[in-house]
Design an enzyme around this catalytic site. Structure first.
Site, PDB file in Angstrom:
ATOM      1  N   ASP A   1      17.704  14.060   8.617  1.00 20.09           N
ATOM      2  CA  ASP A   1      18.105  13.413   7.370  1.00 20.09           C
ATOM      3  C   ASP A   1      18.784  14.484   6.527  1.00 20.09           C
ATOM      4  O   ASP A   1      18.124  15.355   5.972  1.00 20.09           O
ATOM      5  CB  ASP A   1      16.864  12.840   6.673  1.00 20.09           C
ATOM      6  CG  ASP A   1      17.185  12.248   5.297  1.00 20.09           C
ATOM      7  OD1 ASP A   1      18.369  12.279   4.888  1.00 20.09           O
ATOM      8  OD2 ASP A   1      16.246  11.772   4.641  1.00 20.09           O
TER       9      ASP A   1
ATOM     10  N   LYS B   1      26.490  17.192  -0.489  1.00 29.16           N
ATOM     11  CA  LYS B   1      26.767  15.932   0.197  1.00 29.16           C
ATOM     12  C   LYS B   1      27.770  15.085  -0.585  1.00 29.16           C
ATOM     13  O   LYS B   1      28.515  14.295  -0.009  1.00 29.16           O
ATOM     14  CB  LYS B   1      25.455  15.172   0.363  1.00 29.16           C
ATOM     15  CG  LYS B   1      25.512  13.945   1.251  1.00 29.16           C
ATOM     16  CD  LYS B   1      24.123  13.389   1.438  1.00 29.16           C
ATOM     17  CE  LYS B   1      24.088  12.156   2.318  1.00 29.16           C
ATOM     18  NZ  LYS B   1      22.705  11.707   2.539  1.00 29.16           N
TER      19      LYS B   1
ATOM     20  N   GLU C   1      21.290   5.432   7.017  1.00 30.89           N
ATOM     21  CA  GLU C   1      19.966   5.742   6.480  1.00 30.89           C
ATOM     22  C   GLU C   1      19.061   4.518   6.322  1.00 30.89           C
ATOM     23  O   GLU C   1      17.909   4.556   6.747  1.00 30.89           O
ATOM     24  CB  GLU C   1      20.111   6.515   5.156  1.00 30.89           C
ATOM     25  CG  GLU C   1      20.552   7.949   5.403  1.00 30.89           C
ATOM     26  CD  GLU C   1      21.148   8.648   4.192  1.00 30.89           C
ATOM     27  OE1 GLU C   1      21.033   8.110   3.076  1.00 30.89           O
ATOM     28  OE2 GLU C   1      21.728   9.728   4.365  1.00 30.89           O
TER      29      GLU C   1
ATOM     30  N   ASP D   1      17.780   1.898  -0.807  1.00 28.25           N
ATOM     31  CA  ASP D   1      17.716   3.347  -0.578  1.00 28.25           C
ATOM     32  C   ASP D   1      18.462   4.091  -1.684  1.00 28.25           C
ATOM     33  O   ASP D   1      19.689   4.146  -1.683  1.00 28.25           O
ATOM     34  CB  ASP D   1      18.328   3.645   0.803  1.00 28.25           C
ATOM     35  CG  ASP D   1      18.301   5.135   1.143  1.00 28.25           C
ATOM     36  OD1 ASP D   1      17.863   5.947   0.302  1.00 28.25           O
ATOM     37  OD2 ASP D   1      18.726   5.488   2.258  1.00 28.25           O
TER      38      ASP D   1
END
Lengths: 107, 625, 178
Positions: free
Chosen positions: B25, B87, B186, B208
């Protein structure tokens, strides 16, 4: 015929089997391969074959195929840690020589 | 002495041939790695027992690179050389970077380059390189824990990542020297981790909210098949934005205006974050702004926090609505809402999401770890350690893929929420007599004007023979693979002139740059690139041979004539002979030859499988009557 | 027979008709993906993986088409040798076009109404109801086993296409208004 489990190993096997949700026990065995002749087999068992030998040790069902029996007599299965790594260890009195990594051996 | 794990029945491997696989992850704030051992998935801690690796990388003038907690400790004292939340910049251009929330705590090199580079004392670095450092650190942790190198990894990405962002993630893995088995969305990973626990059936929503990204996915679970019905989100919205909102409030309270320096900004964000976390349990918290010329004390209570973040949480509900609509599902048909991502710890988020879906969301799994766990389960399966599994993930593309047509308009080739893999062809023609080339502009997004969507790539089909306008038939084919990555090819159908590209996003790194980074990267410096290529070919040869042996044992007798089988086995022997050699090209040739000769066998096997699958339903129907 | 040479109905072993058993379709779709999906070939050679991607893509495409009534109707006509997009066919009746224009105008003016969200919901309900009627008409066009004249079906598909476009427009407005 004597195969023993350490308390720690028995505990772990029970947990792993419970988490997997199915399976009747644990198969121990040896197969011919590797750099030093023989290698251990450690697998979940869903179906017992007719020729298999079945033992009970500390509440765990152990299944061994007849050909492996002779190589494993007197073996203790332990569970231990090595740094970050953890897993099962065979303490096998029949082993004469292992390869550098210990994953395969000769008897 | 080697430490052994329990395998699935019949899956014990030869010594030194373990198929060690892990799920990663790669998060905005924290990253994790997980693996399945003795049938049990778990995240792996470092030597000090910490599972979460802060996604922070520090570059020193000496060239030393620190990753994780050690780097995070330097965030305030050395903000310009400490890269966090990278990210957010994956697959993004310089113009996007500017719009990602102002007050960035570090600086970018302004050069004429589509890929933004962050200025550090060790030289400029791209988001891909920073991510590669995080991946390498996780890989080392896995190797130390598993006692061997990884065969492959599954890396998770936000479902709402576009092609450029996915490509950048895969590039980072390449730079880190990792074999990517699959990029996995994800929310889908979270559903896997959750679904297998509960053997769930029905329609589920996964909400999420991470540090920098938001996804909502609606999935249908049925007999081990996870079918994503729709996904939506915002790849630039997350808990970081809560921190910024609080930090700006603190700045106003402390009378700082906008004139804060990098260190003060980092400090403000740090304090904001602590306050946010404390308010998850407490009704109010005392805030102390100290150090770096800051001096303010005060109280932040939940009511004020809500005033600051409500509009941000509200922003997540619109994609929820859209996903439901695209899935063709009413709120009452959702069985459960699964909450994922550290930011769903904020009680206000749970409240507002609960109110929207009209039921309390599930929060009984650790929202930080669930994605990595799901990725590990998928990695274990893809590595081949669980051949009898029925689990299958059917995912979708989050954003429509299109092509620019006359007048700057977008024509959609593959609409959003189409199940992948997918291939779609569209025919175009020339608009001028004698036109010999055609420009193809590949875009992604929902809007109608090219200027409002993301440009992925431009290429040209050349060598169209002279024809009158409208006579040429140019077929453009878009293919999206199971990673959600696009490749495009174009072909003039009358003459067969062809052009094809693996989509390299406009903000992406070239292959040349990635090879250079690979060469420079610390762990591979000692290793010759050629040696690496050779090893890759050897691994590939092993894989092909092993797969083929299995296929022959299973179907050889049924689907091959004696002559065909002899020819294949002969070619296998040849590959076996060269594959321990040192000539990478010879191995590659032998692999290609073997694939060539087994093409028909592969096709027959697949067709036999399809027939079996359909025969299955016929038999059950028969037995029912 | 290979997958490539099969039509969408044959892939799922379903009778060629406008009425499709949705449950059987979904069930067989899952069964087929269990066989062809690239995840099942993660350890195979590059060629086998390419083959898996191609097959999985074809099955996905067939599934998308058969799942959706408009795409299914167009595909069915295509199997009968009628290409809806290339056919001018019979003109749509003026009453239908008038109604379309009215609906478009109302959509265009939604923002200026006192309660845009409520107004949009009213229009959406109306479009949904019209869509249902058109679908049931289309069923009738396809149902007769001895159809020789596909023109009514082409008209039905074209009308349905108008409704899909209106729906897209409603969805877009809804996103903007919230």
């Amino acid at each position: 015929m004597a195969i023993t489990l350490s308390d720690n190993a028995a505990q772990r096997i029970k947990t792993f089997l419970a988490n997997r949700g199915k399976g009747v026990g644990l198969r121990l065995g040896v197969k011919t391969t590797g750099c030093s002749g023989l290698a251990y087999v450690l697998e979940f068992v869903d179906e017992v074959a007719p020729e298999d030998a079945v033992f009970e040790a500390k509440g765990v069902t152990i299944i061994i195929d007849p050909k492996s029996l002779v190589y494993l007599d007197g073996t203790e299965l332990d569970y231990g840690k090595d740094g970050l790594n953890e897993g099962f260890k065979f303490n096998n009195p029949n082993v004469k020589d292992t390869c550098g990594c210990g994953e395969s051996f000769t008897v | 002495m080697a430490l052994l794990q329990i395998s699935e029945p019949g899956q014990s491997t030869a010594p030194h041939a373990h198929r060690l696989a892990a799920g990663i992850d790669l998060g905005t704030t924290n990253s994790l790695i997980a693996t399945v051992r003795s049938g049990q998935p778990a995240t792996l801690p470092d030597g000090e027992g910490r599972h979460l690796l802060p996604s922070v990388v520090h570059y020193a003038a000496s060239g030393e690179v620190l990753v994780g907690a050690a780097a995070a400790a330097l965030q305030v004292s050395d903000p310009l050389n400490t890269v966090s939340s990278v990210k957010r910049f994956m697959g993004r251009g310089l113009e996007d970077v500017g719009s990602l929330g102002g007050n960035l705590p570090y600086e970018f090199v302004t050069v004429d380059d589509p890929v933004p580079r962050i200025k550090t004392v060790a030289g400029p670095v791209t988001a891909v390189e920073v991510s590669a450092e995080i991946l390498k650190t996780l890989e080392q942790r896995a190797q130390a824990t598993l006692g061997g190198p990884l065969t492959g990894v599954v890396i998770t990405v936000p479902a709402y990542f576009d092609d450029a962002q996915r490509q950048a993630t895969k590039d980072a893995a390449r730079v880190a020297g990792l074999q990517v088995l699959r990029l996995l969305n994800e929310p889908t990973a979270a559903a896997v981790a959750y679904g297998l626990d509960q053997e769930a059936e029905g329609v589920y929503a996964v909400y999420d909210l991470g540090g920098g990204t938001f996804d909502i996915s609606i999935l249908r679970l049925n007999k081990g098949v996870f079918e994503v019905m729709a996904t939506a989100g915002d790849s630039a919205l997350g808990g970081d934005d809560f921190d910024y909102a609080i930090a700006h409030w603190l700045m106003a309270q402390a009378g700082l205006g906008d004139a804060v320096n990098h260190r003060q900004m980092r400090r403000l964000l740090q304090v904001a974050r602590q306050a946010k976390e404390q308010l998850s349990d407490a009704e109010q918290t005392h805030v102390e702004l100290t150090d770096y010329g800051l001096d303010w004390h005060g109280v932040l209570d939940r009511e004020q926090l809500h005033a600051l973040i409500d509009s941000l949480v509200q922003k997540t509900l619109l994609p929820c609505k859209r996903a439901l609509r695209d899935a063709g599902i009413g709120i009452d048909e959702i069985r459960e809402i699964v909450m994922v991502g550290g930011s769903t710890r904020v009680p206000r988020v749970r409240d507002m999401v609960g109110r929207f879906f009209q039921r309390s969301p599930l929060v009984n799994i650790d929202p930080d770890r669930v994605v990595a766990i799901g990725a590990a389960i998928q990695a274990d399966i893809l590595a081949g350690n669980k051949p009898d599994t029925e689990m299958l993930l059917l995912d979708v593309i989050p954003l429509s893929l299109g092509i620019e047509t006359m007048g700057g308009l977008v024509e959609k080739v593959i609409p959003r929420n189409t199940t992948i893999p997918v291939a779609k062809a569209q025919d175009f023609t020339t608009f001028k007599d004698g036109q010999s080339a055609m420009a193809i502009h590949v875009v992604q997004g929902e809007r109608e004007l090219v200027t409002d969507v993301r440009s992925l790539a431009r290429f040209e089909l050349r060598g169209i023979p002279p024809m009158v306008a409208g006579a040429a038939r140019i077929r453009v084919t878009y293919q999206v693979d199971a990673d959600g990555l696009l490749s495009v090819s174009a072909r003039e159908e009358v003459t067969g002139v062809q052009a094809g590209i693996q989509i390299k996003p406009s903000y992406g790194l070239t292959d040349h740059e990635i090879t250079r980074m690979l060469g420079e990267s610390m762990t591979h410096a000692r290793e010759d690139i050629a040696a690496r290529m050779l090893r890759e070919q050897q691994v590939e040869a092993d894989r092909v041979l092993e797969a083929l042996r299995g296929a022959l044992a299973e179907d050889g007798a049924r689907l091959l004539s004696a002559d065909e089988r002899i020819a294949i086995e002969h070619q296998m022997t040849l590959l076996d002979q060269v594959h321990q050699g040192v000539d990478g090209n010879a191995i590659k040739r032998a692999i290609d030859d073997l694939e060539q000769i087994t093409r028909e066998f592969a096709a027959r096997r697949m067709n036999a499988g399809i027939e079996r699958a359909l025969k299955g339903h016929k038999l059950t129907e028969f037995s029912q009557t | 027979m290979t997958l490539q040479s099969q039509n969408h109905y044959q892939i799922f072993d379903l009778p060629v008709a406008f009425d499709v058993d949705g449950r059987a379709l979904a069930e067989r779709y899952r069964q087929l993906q269990q066989v062809v999906h690239p995840d099942k070939y993660a350890n195979a050679g590059a060629q086998q993986q390419r083959l898996a991607v191609q097959h999985a893509a074809q099955i996905n495409d067939a599934f998308q088409v058969l799942k959706d009534p408009l795409l299914r109707a167009k595909y069915l006509l295509h199997l009968k040798g009628v290409d809806v997009d290339a056919t001018n066919g019979d003109p749509l009746e003026p009453a239908f076009l008038m109604e379309q224009m009215e609906l478009r105008e109302r959509l265009g003016a939604v923002r200026e109404t006192p309660a845009p969200v409520a107004e949009l919901a009213v229009i959406a309900a109306q479009v949904a109801a019209r869509r249902e009627t058109l679908l049931s008409n289309l069923h009738d066009c396809f149902r007769a086993s001895d159809v020789v004249d596909w023109r009514p079906a082409v008209v039905g598909v074209k009308k349905l296409q108008f409704m899909y476009r209106l729906q897209d427009e409603i969805d877009r407005l809804e996103d903007e208004l919230v």
